[in-house]
Design an enzyme around this catalytic site. Structure first.
Site, short mmCIF file in Angstrom:
data_model
loop_
_atom_site.label_atom_id
_atom_site.label_comp_id
_atom_site.label_asym_id
_atom_site.label_seq_id
_atom_site.Cartn_x
_atom_site.Cartn_y
_atom_site.Cartn_z
N ASP A 103 1.13 -1.32 0.14
CA ASP A 103 -0.26 0.19 -0.06
C ASP A 103 0.78 1.20 -0.37
O ASP A 103 1.43 1.64 -0.57
CB ASP A 103 -0.93 -0.32 1.49
CG ASP A 103 -1.92 0.95 1.33
OD1 ASP A 103 -2.19 1.63 0.21
OD2 ASP A 103 -1.56 1.35 2.60
N LYS A 132 -1.16 -1.70 -4.90
CA LYS A 132 -2.49 -0.78 -4.74
C LYS A 132 -1.09 0.29 -4.46
O LYS A 132 -0.21 1.77 -4.37
CB LYS A 132 -2.36 -0.30 -3.11
CG LYS A 132 -3.87 0.41 -2.86
CD LYS A 132 -4.69 0.33 -1.29
CE LYS A 132 -5.68 -0.53 -1.27
NZ LYS A 132 -5.85 0.03 0.00
N ASP A 160 -7.73 -7.94 6.49
CA ASP A 160 -9.27 -8.24 7.53
C ASP A 160 -10.01 -6.70 7.28
O ASP A 160 -9.44 -4.98 7.39
CB ASP A 160 -8.83 -8.20 8.48
CG ASP A 160 -7.82 -6.93 9.01
OD1 ASP A 160 -6.24 -6.90 8.06
OD2 ASP A 160 -7.78 -7.01 10.55
N ARG A 166 -10.51 -12.50 7.15
CA ARG A 166 -9.53 -12.71 6.60
C ARG A 166 -10.18 -14.07 5.63
O ARG A 166 -8.98 -14.36 4.94
CB ARG A 166 -8.43 -13.38 7.67
CG ARG A 166 -8.24 -11.91 9.02
CD ARG A 166 -6.70 -12.16 8.75
NE ARG A 166 -6.64 -10.61 10.52
CZ ARG A 166 -5.00 -10.26 9.46
NH1 ARG A 166 -5.13 -10.02 8.77
NH2 ARG A 166 -4.84 -9.25 10.81
P1 IMP Z 1 1.56 -0.67 3.61
O1 IMP Z 1 2.89 -0.22 4.63
O2 IMP Z 1 1.42 1.13 3.78
O3 IMP Z 1 2.49 -0.78 2.64
O4 IMP Z 1 0.79 -1.58 4.56
C1 IMP Z 1 1.24 -2.84 4.45
C2 IMP Z 1 -0.04 -3.66 4.73
O5 IMP Z 1 -0.73 -2.91 5.46
C3 IMP Z 1 -0.24 -4.72 4.19
O6 IMP Z 1 0.65 -5.87 4.34
C4 IMP Z 1 -1.48 -5.24 5.03
O7 IMP Z 1 -1.16 -6.35 5.78
C5 IMP Z 1 -1.98 -3.62 5.58
N1 IMP Z 1 -2.77 -3.54 4.09
C6 IMP Z 1 -3.22 -2.02 3.25
N2 IMP Z 1 -3.85 -2.11 2.54
C7 IMP Z 1 -4.44 -2.80 3.15
C8 IMP Z 1 -6.33 -3.00 2.92
O8 IMP Z 1 -7.04 -2.10 1.67
N3 IMP Z 1 -7.04 -3.62 3.64
C9 IMP Z 1 -6.46 -4.49 4.47
N4 IMP Z 1 -5.51 -4.37 5.49
C10 IMP Z 1 -4.24 -3.03 4.05
#
Ligand code: IMP
Ligand code: MG
Length: 176
Positions: A103, A132, A160, A166
């Site tokens: 994300d 994303k 989740d 999940r």
């Molecule tokens: P990041 O550090 O922002 O890239 O987010 C990573 C983690 O956030 C992922 O491994 C997911 O576990 C969680 N995450 C990110 N986007 C979503 C979503 O749309 N739904 C649920 N969990 C998310």
């Protein structure tokens, strides 16, 4: 807790499994008979990890680590918490990180920095089921991903909302 009827379908079970098969074919071709350590980033990648692993033909070993970045909300905190990051000696090994979704990229960046600081790998690659891209803040990209997704809060197949859903075999989104 939200109702399952509030979850709008995005990727069906069949679409997910087809995407994973395509990725497995690429990985089987790339690694052939080389041993690979698969690293499951819990909890979100549990479903992707097991389904992908079942399709891999090279010798694999499995390791599990647990990171958290999301609190109970639906936006990334940007702060990554290494809940459990114990790993064997991975020097000179082929490693595939298996994540549910990239994300903002803070989790992936944190993990790659941590690993590269502690080990000299033969090879390390980052595999995400979902990407994303539009939300990226950290300077990191997946080496492999199955689906690019829009800026929506996704649930199911490991992902989740407050710990729930999940276990859905498909991925949907909720309007937040
Ligand atoms: P990041 O550090 O922002 O890239 O987010 C990573 C983690 O956030 C992922 O491994 C997911 O576990 C969680 N995450 C990110 N986007 C979503 C979503 O749309 N739904 C649920 N969990 C998310
Ligand atoms: Mg995750």
């Amino acid at each position: 807790m939200i109702n399952e009827s509030d979850i709008k379908p995005l990727l069906s079970e069949e679409e997910i499994q087809n995407g994973i098969k395509k990725l497995a074919n690429v990985l089987n071709e790339r690694y052939k008979n080389q041993e690979v350590y698969l690293i499951c980033v819990l909890k979100g990648s549990v479903m992707f990890f097991t389904d992908l692993a079942k399709l891999l033909k090279m010798p694999v070993k499995m390791e599990f680590i647990r990171l958290s970045s999301y609190g109970s909300g639906t936006t990334s905190s940007g702060k990554v918490n290494a809940v459990d990051i114990k790993l064997p000696d991975l020097n000179d090994k082929n490693v595939l990180i298996i994540e549910d979704i990239i994300d903002t990229g803070h989790t992936a960046k944190f993990l790659m920095d941590f690993l590269n600081h502690n080990f000299k790998f033969k090879d390390i690659k980052f595999c995400a089921l979902l990407d994303k891209k539009i939300k990226r803040e950290a300077n990191i990209e997946a080496d492999y991903y199955c689906f690019e997704v829009d800026d929506k809060y996704l649930v199911g197949y490991g992902l989740d909302i407050d710990g729930h859903y999940r276990n859905l075999p498909y991925i949907g989104y909720i309007e937040v």
